[in-house]
Design a protein around this motif. Sequence first.
Motif, short mmCIF file in Angstrom:
data_model
loop_
_atom_site.label_atom_id
_atom_site.label_comp_id
_atom_site.label_asym_id
_atom_site.label_seq_id
_atom_site.Cartn_x
_atom_site.Cartn_y
_atom_site.Cartn_z
N VAL A 1 51.93 27.52 61.90
CA VAL A 1 51.33 27.48 63.24
C VAL A 1 50.82 25.74 63.14
O VAL A 1 50.46 25.27 61.94
CB VAL A 1 50.01 28.13 63.62
N GLY A 2 50.64 25.10 64.17
CA GLY A 2 50.22 23.62 64.33
C GLY A 2 49.30 23.42 65.51
O GLY A 2 49.28 24.10 66.33
N SER A 3 48.50 22.43 65.36
CA SER A 3 47.45 22.18 66.24
C SER A 3 47.86 21.42 67.25
O SER A 3 47.16 21.53 68.35
CB SER A 3 46.22 21.28 65.33
N LEU B 1 64.50 27.93 48.82
CA LEU B 1 64.10 28.96 49.66
C LEU B 1 64.26 28.75 50.98
O LEU B 1 63.91 27.57 51.66
CB LEU B 1 62.63 29.16 49.65
N THR B 2 65.37 29.48 51.77
CA THR B 2 65.85 29.26 52.92
C THR B 2 65.00 30.20 53.88
O THR B 2 64.88 31.38 53.75
CB THR B 2 67.37 29.49 53.22
N LEU B 3 64.39 29.70 54.87
CA LEU B 3 63.39 30.41 55.98
C LEU B 3 63.98 30.37 57.23
O LEU B 3 64.18 29.28 57.91
CB LEU B 3 62.19 29.86 55.97
N ASN B 4 64.16 31.51 57.81
CA ASN B 4 64.94 31.42 59.30
C ASN B 4 63.85 31.89 60.37
O ASN B 4 62.79 32.64 59.85
CB ASN B 4 65.76 32.35 59.61
N ALA B 5 63.80 31.01 61.67
CA ALA B 5 62.72 31.48 62.48
C ALA B 5 63.37 31.17 63.90
O ALA B 5 64.47 30.65 64.09
CB ALA B 5 61.41 30.65 62.37
N GLU B 6 62.57 31.59 64.99
CA GLU B 6 63.10 31.35 66.23
C GLU B 6 61.76 30.91 67.05
O GLU B 6 60.53 31.00 66.75
CB GLU B 6 63.60 32.52 67.08
N GLY B 7 62.00 29.73 67.87
CA GLY B 7 61.10 29.16 68.35
C GLY B 7 61.37 27.93 69.55
O GLY B 7 62.53 28.09 69.99
N PRO B 8 60.34 27.50 70.31
CA PRO B 8 60.74 26.59 71.52
C PRO B 8 61.94 25.76 71.17
O PRO B 8 62.04 25.02 70.18
CB PRO B 8 59.32 26.09 71.76
N LEU C 1 53.34 30.63 67.61
CA LEU C 1 53.22 31.30 66.23
C LEU C 1 54.76 31.56 65.76
O LEU C 1 55.63 32.34 66.42
CB LEU C 1 52.64 32.56 66.15
N TRP C 2 55.20 30.63 64.74
CA TRP C 2 56.46 30.74 64.29
C TRP C 2 56.53 31.94 62.96
O TRP C 2 55.40 31.77 62.26
CB TRP C 2 56.91 29.37 63.61
#
Length: 162
Positions: free
Chosen positions: A84-86, A105-112, A91-92
């Motif tokens: 999260v960011g200000s 370390l590869t991290l996958n996410a979905e976001g705007p 919420l990622w």
Amino acid sequence: MKTEALKEHQWLQQLVGEWTYESEAGMGPGKPSETFAGTESVRSLGGLWVLCEGRGEMPGCGMATTLMTLGYDPQNKRYVGTWVGSMMSYLWVYDGSLDAAQKVLTLNAEGPDFVTEGKLAKYRDEIEIKSEDHRVLTSHVLGDDGNWHRFMTASYRRKGSD
């Protein structure tokens, strides 16, 4: 209910400490890259999680605070986390894995989607351990062309390691 730390949890503990970072981010098609800097404080939560709190400049947003959580889910054998960011209300949620060499370390996410408002995009963050005192975070977005496009790179150095 006590969970014992596994080697995957222990891998995350190398992130614990005080860091400075310098980053470069692409600001969109046809726009020049911008550089920014800041600090990050990473602490352990019970040896199972790391909490990474960043403070610094954010292109187009001024000063910002970010909070990343990372852990390991033994049941699903996957790294998990949040970001999260200000500067945003999204919420990622991360889901990822460690490479065979145990360096990335590869991290996958979905976001705007940063280009098309109201659309979601797929993202991939890679945390690469270069040494005990240096790591690199590279962020990619999956383009409409089906390829991953790097849009940000941040180099982290442990404070006092210079």
